[in-house]
Design an enzyme around this catalytic site. Sequence first.
Site, PDB file in Angstrom:
ATOM      1  N   HIS A 155       0.858  -1.142  -0.094  1.00  0.00           N
ATOM      2  CA  HIS A 155       0.014   0.019  -0.189  1.00  0.00           C
ATOM      3  C   HIS A 155       0.963   1.296  -0.012  1.00  0.00           C
ATOM      4  CE1 HIS A 155      -2.795  -2.855   2.138  1.00  0.00           C
ATOM      5  NE2 HIS A 155      -3.571  -2.309   1.179  1.00  0.00           N
ATOM      6  N   ASP A 159      -4.109  -7.526  -7.313  1.00  0.00           N
ATOM      7  CA  ASP A 159      -5.453  -8.009  -7.775  1.00  0.00           C
ATOM      8  C   ASP A 159      -5.831  -7.462  -9.058  1.00  0.00           C
ATOM      9  OD1 ASP A 159      -8.167  -8.635  -8.271  1.00  0.00           O
ATOM     10  OD2 ASP A 159      -8.735  -8.121  -6.328  1.00  0.00           O
ATOM     11  N   SER A 175       0.093  -9.169   1.691  1.00  0.00           N
ATOM     12  CA  SER A 175      -1.146  -8.942   1.557  1.00  0.00           C
ATOM     13  C   SER A 175      -1.401  -8.669   3.049  1.00  0.00           C
ATOM     14  CB  SER A 175      -1.542 -10.382   1.093  1.00  0.00           C
ATOM     15  OG  SER A 175      -3.069 -10.627   1.465  1.00  0.00           O
ATOM     16  N   ARG A 203      -3.815 -10.341   4.274  1.00  0.00           N
ATOM     17  CA  ARG A 203      -4.122 -11.537   4.832  1.00  0.00           C
ATOM     18  C   ARG A 203      -2.954 -12.395   5.604  1.00  0.00           C
ATOM     19  NH1 ARG A 203      -9.481 -12.896   2.587  1.00  0.00           N
ATOM     20  NH2 ARG A 203     -10.098 -10.982   1.292  1.00  0.00           N
TER      21      ARG A 203
END
Length: 278
Positions: free
Chosen positions: A37, A150, A185, A187
């Site tokens: 990010h 993505d 990620s 996650r």
Amino acid sequence: MKIFTSKADLSNFLNGVKNSSLKIGLVPTMGALHKGHISLIDASKKVCDLTIATVFVNPTQFNNKEDLLKYPKPILCDLEMLEIAGCDIVFNPETNEMYQDGEIWDYQLGDLNTVLEGKFRPGHYLGVTQIVFKLFDLIKPDIAFFGQKDYQQFLVIQKMNMDMNLGIELKACPIVREEDGLAMSSRNVRLSKYERREAITIYQSLVFIKENFLHYTIEELLLKAKSFYTHPSLSLDYLVICDKHNLNEKLQNDKNNAIVLVACNVGDTRLIDNMILS
Ligand code: PAF
């Protein structure tokens, strides 16, 4: 760094500072930020005068309630990372600020809605377009930055941008990886120590395909790469080679404009990754 939680306050602020030469960069996120990010914030800061990050865990893109509940929300840590990265504005609304009861969003995404992530996460991209449209409409950025991780999401947003004539420049920024290659990620924090070790298979299978792309047929490449996924904690949803423009699966041995995409469950954590091949 200014933090807004209400659309009206953000809008008023932007109306006050906007002029025709001020370039606004938007980095939409769901928080739980990592270096991937931050690379988007960096990319925006390089070419824009004002960088706005949004932190909003968008409920409409979760087809699985449990996944939504489990989604990490370390907002204080996110704000600190954004501040250090030099982000100018953060928009961090509550759900009722972004959605009204009974709201309907109907947008025909075509084939992108039914293949790969669209197939495994029904309704996911409808929810993504719903929130991204709202953010584009509110912020009216000149450029919006997304991660290549993505990849399908980027194509979906590109399609919406064209279909609705939104005129926003879209940038896909390179995947940022851990030292051993695992794609960053939000996650990844859910992986146990053992799962984290096995998760590297995803990257290894992509690298195998990239390095051997010219040596084998597509069928052989996929067969060999799938054989990497032997550990019981790994369960592949898909490992496919597609046309990078439309994600049509390459069934013939056509190697032009190819991308390999993968989705794999590592224990209970579903990870995606991809690599452009040609
Ligand atoms: O990629 C994400 O984090 C989300 O899908 C996005 C684009 C912020 C929309 O909620």
